[in-house]
Design a protein around this motif. Sequence first.
Motif, PDB file in Angstrom:
ATOM      1  N   LEU A  55      72.070 -33.181  11.198  1.00 17.02           N
ATOM      2  CA  LEU A  55      71.440 -32.524  12.347  1.00 17.02           C
ATOM      3  C   LEU A  55      72.456 -32.332  13.466  1.00 17.02           C
ATOM      4  N   MET A  56      73.258 -33.362  13.714  1.00 15.95           N
ATOM      5  CA  MET A  56      74.254 -33.302  14.789  1.00 15.95           C
ATOM      6  C   MET A  56      75.331 -32.264  14.499  1.00 15.95           C
ATOM      7  N   ALA A  57      75.637 -32.063  13.229  1.00 19.63           N
ATOM      8  CA  ALA A  57      76.633 -31.058  12.854  1.00 19.63           C
ATOM      9  C   ALA A  57      76.179 -29.663  13.271  1.00 19.63           C
ATOM     10  N   ASP A  58      74.866 -29.474  13.362  1.00 19.95           N
ATOM     11  CA  ASP A  58      74.308 -28.188  13.791  1.00 19.95           C
ATOM     12  C   ASP A  58      73.875 -28.218  15.253  1.00 19.95           C
ATOM     13  N   GLY A  59      74.278 -29.255  15.988  1.00 21.74           N
ATOM     14  CA  GLY A  59      73.979 -29.326  17.421  1.00 21.74           C
ATOM     15  C   GLY A  59      72.614 -29.885  17.754  1.00 21.74           C
ATOM     16  N   GLY A  60      72.006 -30.627  16.836  1.00 20.12           N
ATOM     17  CA  GLY A  60      70.662 -31.149  17.083  1.00 20.12           C
ATOM     18  C   GLY A  60      70.571 -32.638  16.848  1.00 20.12           C
TER      19      GLY A  60
ATOM     20  N   VAL B  84      54.117 -39.796  11.022  1.00 19.23           N
ATOM     21  CA  VAL B  84      55.253 -40.054  11.896  1.00 19.23           C
ATOM     22  C   VAL B  84      55.424 -38.831  12.794  1.00 19.23           C
ATOM     23  N   LYS B  85      55.390 -39.064  14.113  1.00 22.56           N
ATOM     24  CA  LYS B  85      55.554 -37.973  15.076  1.00 22.56           C
ATOM     25  C   LYS B  85      56.975 -38.033  15.621  1.00 22.56           C
ATOM     26  N   VAL B  86      57.667 -36.896  15.521  1.00 26.69           N
ATOM     27  CA  VAL B  86      59.056 -36.820  15.951  1.00 26.69           C
ATOM     28  C   VAL B  86      59.255 -35.661  16.909  1.00 26.69           C
ATOM     29  N   ARG B  87      60.348 -35.730  17.643  1.00 23.93           N
ATOM     30  CA  ARG B  87      60.744 -34.636  18.525  1.00 23.93           C
ATOM     31  C   ARG B  87      62.135 -34.193  18.085  1.00 23.93           C
ATOM     32  N   LEU B  88      62.253 -32.906  17.750  1.00 28.18           N
ATOM     33  CA  LEU B  88      63.558 -32.343  17.422  1.00 28.18           C
ATOM     34  C   LEU B  88      64.255 -32.004  18.727  1.00 28.18           C
ATOM     35  N   GLN B  89      65.534 -32.365  18.817  1.00 27.71           N
ATOM     36  CA  GLN B  89      66.278 -32.205  20.059  1.00 27.71           C
ATOM     37  C   GLN B  89      67.433 -31.238  19.895  1.00 27.71           C
ATOM     38  N   GLY B  90      67.956 -30.781  21.031  1.00 26.58           N
ATOM     39  CA  GLY B  90      69.125 -29.898  21.024  1.00 26.58           C
ATOM     40  C   GLY B  90      68.822 -28.601  20.303  1.00 26.58           C
TER      41      GLY B  90
ATOM     42  N   SER C 284      63.632 -24.826  12.097  1.00 29.13           N
ATOM     43  CA  SER C 284      63.242 -26.207  12.405  1.00 29.13           C
ATOM     44  C   SER C 284      62.048 -26.671  11.577  1.00 29.13           C
ATOM     45  N   THR C 285      61.110 -25.793  11.272  1.00 27.21           N
ATOM     46  CA  THR C 285      59.966 -26.192  10.446  1.00 27.21           C
ATOM     47  C   THR C 285      60.436 -26.573   9.047  1.00 27.21           C
ATOM     48  N   MET C 286      61.367 -25.808   8.513  1.00 27.89           N
ATOM     49  CA  MET C 286      61.917 -26.108   7.195  1.00 27.89           C
ATOM     50  C   MET C 286      62.689 -27.422   7.240  1.00 27.89           C
ATOM     51  N   THR C 287      63.472 -27.620   8.290  1.00 26.81           N
ATOM     52  CA  THR C 287      64.210 -28.875   8.461  1.00 26.81           C
ATOM     53  C   THR C 287      63.247 -30.044   8.510  1.00 26.81           C
ATOM     54  N   LEU C 288      62.168 -29.876   9.259  1.00 24.20           N
ATOM     55  CA  LEU C 288      61.194 -30.954   9.435  1.00 24.20           C
ATOM     56  C   LEU C 288      60.508 -31.287   8.114  1.00 24.20           C
ATOM     57  N   LYS C 289      59.979 -30.299   7.428  1.00 26.73           N
ATOM     58  CA  LYS C 289      59.182 -30.538   6.223  1.00 26.73           C
ATOM     59  C   LYS C 289      60.031 -30.823   4.986  1.00 26.73           C
ATOM     60  N   MET C 290      61.032 -29.991   4.742  1.00 22.93           N
ATOM     61  CA  MET C 290      61.811 -30.118   3.507  1.00 22.93           C
ATOM     62  C   MET C 290      62.928 -31.153   3.635  1.00 22.93           C
ATOM     63  N   GLY C 291      63.338 -31.447   4.840  1.00 21.84           N
ATOM     64  CA  GLY C 291      64.407 -32.423   5.042  1.00 21.84           C
ATOM     65  C   GLY C 291      63.871 -33.768   5.478  1.00 21.84           C
ATOM     66  N   ILE C 292      63.412 -33.831   6.709  1.00 18.78           N
ATOM     67  CA  ILE C 292      63.003 -35.101   7.309  1.00 18.78           C
ATOM     68  C   ILE C 292      61.782 -35.691   6.603  1.00 18.78           C
ATOM     69  N   GLU C 293      60.719 -34.894   6.450  1.00 15.38           N
ATOM     70  CA  GLU C 293      59.504 -35.420   5.820  1.00 15.38           C
ATOM     71  C   GLU C 293      59.767 -35.840   4.375  1.00 15.38           C
ATOM     72  N   ARG C 294      60.468 -35.021   3.623  1.00 14.54           N
ATOM     73  CA  ARG C 294      60.740 -35.340   2.217  1.00 14.54           C
ATOM     74  C   ARG C 294      61.522 -36.648   2.098  1.00 14.54           C
TER      75      ARG C 294
ATOM     76  N   VAL D 268      54.944 -35.835   8.458  1.00 13.03           N
ATOM     77  CA  VAL D 268      55.795 -35.871   9.635  1.00 13.03           C
ATOM     78  C   VAL D 268      55.466 -34.629  10.446  1.00 13.03           C
ATOM     79  N   VAL D 269      55.142 -34.827  11.718  1.00 10.13           N
ATOM     80  CA  VAL D 269      54.796 -33.693  12.578  1.00 10.13           C
ATOM     81  C   VAL D 269      55.711 -33.682  13.795  1.00 10.13           C
ATOM     82  N   GLN D 270      55.938 -32.486  14.291  1.00  6.90           N
ATOM     83  CA  GLN D 270      56.790 -32.303  15.469  1.00  6.90           C
ATOM     84  C   GLN D 270      55.915 -32.263  16.718  1.00  6.90           C
TER      85      GLN D 270
END
Length: 85
Positions: free
Chosen positions: A28-33, A45-51, A59-69, A81-83
């Motif tokens: 995430l940090m490599a892409d500035g987030g 799990v409730k998260v906040r995407l930053q940066g 971001s929805t794809m990152t959240l569901k296919m990356g973080i949630e998976r 996992v919800v934003q």
Amino acid sequence: MSTDTVNDPRALTIENVERVLDELRPYLMADGGNVEIVEIDGPTVKVRLQGACGSCPSSTMTLKMGIERKLREAIPEVNEVVQVL
């Protein structure tokens, strides 16, 4: 809470969620987030995407296919996992 739950890396705890997120943060940090935990509400799990992640069209794809998976693999109790903004 029993000692088994505290030491179980597959238990749904803030510490275990942070541990899994720490594995994802370099990407995430490599892409500035980044990502932060807002709360754990039952199996959600409730998260906040930053940066850059907060406004990224993917971001929805990152959240569901990356973080949630990844969280569901590591911690089976995680249902979703919800934003939050």
